[in-house]
Design a protein around this motif. Structure first.
Motif, PDB file in Angstrom:
ATOM      1  N   ASP A  45       0.837  -1.198   0.000  1.00 15.91           N
ATOM      2  CA  ASP A  45       0.000   0.000   0.000  1.00 15.91           C
ATOM      3  C   ASP A  45       0.873   1.248   0.000  1.00 15.91           C
ATOM      4  O   ASP A  45       1.330   1.704   1.047  1.00 15.91           O
ATOM      5  CB  ASP A  45      -0.900   0.028   1.249  1.00 15.91           C
ATOM      6  N   ASP A  46       1.121   1.815  -1.182  1.00 15.29           N
ATOM      7  CA  ASP A  46       1.951   3.013  -1.267  1.00 15.29           C
ATOM      8  C   ASP A  46       1.246   4.253  -0.738  1.00 15.29           C
ATOM      9  O   ASP A  46       1.892   5.247  -0.428  1.00 15.29           O
ATOM     10  CB  ASP A  46       2.398   3.249  -2.711  1.00 15.29           C
ATOM     11  N   ASP A  47      -0.086   4.207  -0.635  1.00 16.72           N
ATOM     12  CA  ASP A  47      -0.820   5.361  -0.127  1.00 16.72           C
ATOM     13  C   ASP A  47      -0.836   5.408   1.403  1.00 16.72           C
ATOM     14  O   ASP A  47      -1.302   6.378   1.989  1.00 16.72           O
ATOM     15  CB  ASP A  47      -2.242   5.390  -0.680  1.00 16.72           C
ATOM     16  N   ILE A  48      -0.310   4.380   2.062  1.00 19.31           N
ATOM     17  CA  ILE A  48      -0.196   4.374   3.518  1.00 19.31           C
ATOM     18  C   ILE A  48       1.121   5.048   3.883  1.00 19.31           C
ATOM     19  O   ILE A  48       2.185   4.629   3.421  1.00 19.31           O
ATOM     20  CB  ILE A  48      -0.240   2.938   4.084  1.00 19.31           C
ATOM     21  N   ASP A  49       1.056   6.092   4.682  1.00 19.91           N
ATOM     22  CA  ASP A  49       2.239   6.833   5.116  1.00 19.91           C
ATOM     23  C   ASP A  49       2.843   6.131   6.329  1.00 19.91           C
ATOM     24  O   ASP A  49       2.174   5.996   7.364  1.00 19.91           O
ATOM     25  CB  ASP A  49       1.829   8.272   5.463  1.00 19.91           C
ATOM     26  N   VAL A  50       4.075   5.655   6.205  1.00 18.80           N
ATOM     27  CA  VAL A  50       4.777   4.989   7.296  1.00 18.80           C
ATOM     28  C   VAL A  50       5.918   5.893   7.727  1.00 18.80           C
ATOM     29  O   VAL A  50       6.816   6.196   6.934  1.00 18.80           O
ATOM     30  CB  VAL A  50       5.294   3.595   6.856  1.00 18.80           C
ATOM     31  N   ARG A  51       5.879   6.331   9.002  1.00 14.41           N
ATOM     32  CA  ARG A  51       6.906   7.258   9.502  1.00 14.41           C
ATOM     33  C   ARG A  51       6.955   7.242  11.016  1.00 14.41           C
ATOM     34  O   ARG A  51       6.011   6.797  11.674  1.00 14.41           O
ATOM     35  CB  ARG A  51       6.647   8.670   9.008  1.00 14.41           C
ATOM     36  N   ARG A  52       8.076   7.765  11.553  1.00 11.96           N
ATOM     37  CA  ARG A  52       8.190   7.894  13.002  1.00 11.96           C
ATOM     38  C   ARG A  52       7.240   8.997  13.459  1.00 11.96           C
ATOM     39  O   ARG A  52       7.201  10.078  12.882  1.00 11.96           O
ATOM     40  CB  ARG A  52       9.618   8.241  13.418  1.00 11.96           C
ATOM     41  N   LEU A  53       6.486   8.693  14.494  1.00 16.04           N
ATOM     42  CA  LEU A  53       5.538   9.666  15.025  1.00 16.04           C
ATOM     43  C   LEU A  53       6.196  10.489  16.116  1.00 16.04           C
ATOM     44  O   LEU A  53       7.107  10.031  16.800  1.00 16.04           O
ATOM     45  CB  LEU A  53       4.297   8.953  15.567  1.00 16.04           C
ATOM     46  N   GLY A  54       5.707  11.705  16.261  1.00 16.29           N
ATOM     47  CA  GLY A  54       6.208  12.607  17.290  1.00 16.29           C
ATOM     48  C   GLY A  54       5.062  13.203  18.082  1.00 16.29           C
ATOM     49  O   GLY A  54       3.888  12.856  17.872  1.00 16.29           O
ATOM     50  N   PRO A  55       5.379  14.119  18.979  1.00 16.56           N
ATOM     51  CA  PRO A  55       4.346  14.725  19.822  1.00 16.56           C
ATOM     52  C   PRO A  55       3.172  15.326  19.052  1.00 16.56           C
ATOM     53  O   PRO A  55       2.042  15.321  19.542  1.00 16.56           O
ATOM     54  CB  PRO A  55       5.110  15.794  20.612  1.00 16.56           C
ATOM     55  N   VAL A  56       3.405  15.801  17.842  1.00 19.50           N
ATOM     56  CA  VAL A  56       2.311  16.388  17.054  1.00 19.50           C
ATOM     57  C   VAL A  56       1.307  15.335  16.588  1.00 19.50           C
ATOM     58  O   VAL A  56       0.210  15.678  16.151  1.00 19.50           O
ATOM     59  CB  VAL A  56       2.841  17.169  15.826  1.00 19.50           C
ATOM     60  N   ASP A  57       1.669  14.056  16.719  1.00 18.12           N
ATOM     61  CA  ASP A  57       0.805  12.968  16.271  1.00 18.12           C
ATOM     62  C   ASP A  57      -0.011  12.349  17.399  1.00 18.12           C
ATOM     63  O   ASP A  57      -0.603  11.276  17.223  1.00 18.12           O
ATOM     64  CB  ASP A  57       1.658  11.882  15.606  1.00 18.12           C
ATOM     65  N   ILE A  58      -0.079  13.005  18.525  1.00 19.13           N
ATOM     66  CA  ILE A  58      -0.747  12.442  19.699  1.00 19.13           C
ATOM     67  C   ILE A  58      -2.203  12.061  19.401  1.00 19.13           C
ATOM     68  O   ILE A  58      -2.677  11.018  19.842  1.00 19.13           O
ATOM     69  CB  ILE A  58      -0.648  13.385  20.923  1.00 19.13           C
ATOM     70  N   GLU A  59      -2.925  12.876  18.661  1.00 18.43           N
ATOM     71  CA  GLU A  59      -4.341  12.580  18.386  1.00 18.43           C
ATOM     72  C   GLU A  59      -4.499  11.315  17.551  1.00 18.43           C
ATOM     73  O   GLU A  59      -5.440  10.548  17.759  1.00 18.43           O
ATOM     74  CB  GLU A  59      -5.033  13.764  17.717  1.00 18.43           C
ATOM     75  N   ALA A  60      -3.593  11.073  16.604  1.00 18.47           N
ATOM     76  CA  ALA A  60      -3.654   9.846  15.801  1.00 18.47           C
ATOM     77  C   ALA A  60      -3.475   8.627  16.694  1.00 18.47           C
ATOM     78  O   ALA A  60      -4.150   7.600  16.509  1.00 18.47           O
ATOM     79  CB  ALA A  60      -2.591   9.867  14.709  1.00 18.47           C
ATOM     80  N   ILE A  61      -2.597   8.737  17.675  1.00 20.84           N
ATOM     81  CA  ILE A  61      -2.362   7.628  18.601  1.00 20.84           C
ATOM     82  C   ILE A  61      -3.569   7.428  19.514  1.00 20.84           C
ATOM     83  O   ILE A  61      -4.042   6.308  19.698  1.00 20.84           O
ATOM     84  CB  ILE A  61      -1.072   7.872  19.409  1.00 20.84           C
TER      85      ILE A  61
END
Length: 144
Positions: free
Chosen positions: A2-18
């Protein structure tokens, strides 16, 4: 894959996604999620479908006074509807890349003997499987 899935290290700005993700075994706790994201010796690689986190791999760097840093993989999970698409492979590969950049000289994890999917994933990524290990834990011991 799935190339449309973004795979990356998450940071504090990603808290809501978590916090809104159902990829974990249990609902994420805001205090624990923030502490994990803020700690430099931890990493969570997220697989995002738009703003929705549909998978992750998390790990912690273990430091020893007599050994180089090693990475312990805490957990890898992908939501059921997104499995068998190469997402878990991408997550673990990104975690391995982060560990190398951090300076880790080894990576290890444990999984259940009957977890065929996890064992297949790690074999695919050329991990060495060690048998005959006995695990001890104190899960819940601090609740007494």
């Amino acid at each position: 894959m799935d190339d449309d899935i973004d795979v990356r290290r998450l940071g504090p700005v990603d808290i809501e996604a978590i916090l809104s993700s159902d990829a974990f075994d249990h609902p994420a706790r805001p205090d624990q999620a923030r502490a994990f994201l803020d700690a430099p010796e931890t990493a969570i690689i997220g697989a995002l479908d738009g703003d929705r986190m549909i998978g992750f791999a998390s790990a912690t760097v273990l430091l020893h006074p007599d050994k180089p840093p090693m990475l312990f993989v805490n957990e890898v999970g992908v939501n059921e509807g997104f499995r068998k698409r190469g997402i878990a492979t991408r997550l673990v590969e990104a975690l391995i890349d982060w560990a190398r950049a951090y300076g880790c000289e080894g990576i290890w994890l444990a999984t259940e003997e009957d977890n065929a999917a996890a064992r297949a994933l790690y074999r695919k990524l050329d991990a060495r499987e060690t048998t005959g290990v006995v695990v001890f834990d104190w899960d819940g011991a601090l609740e007494r």
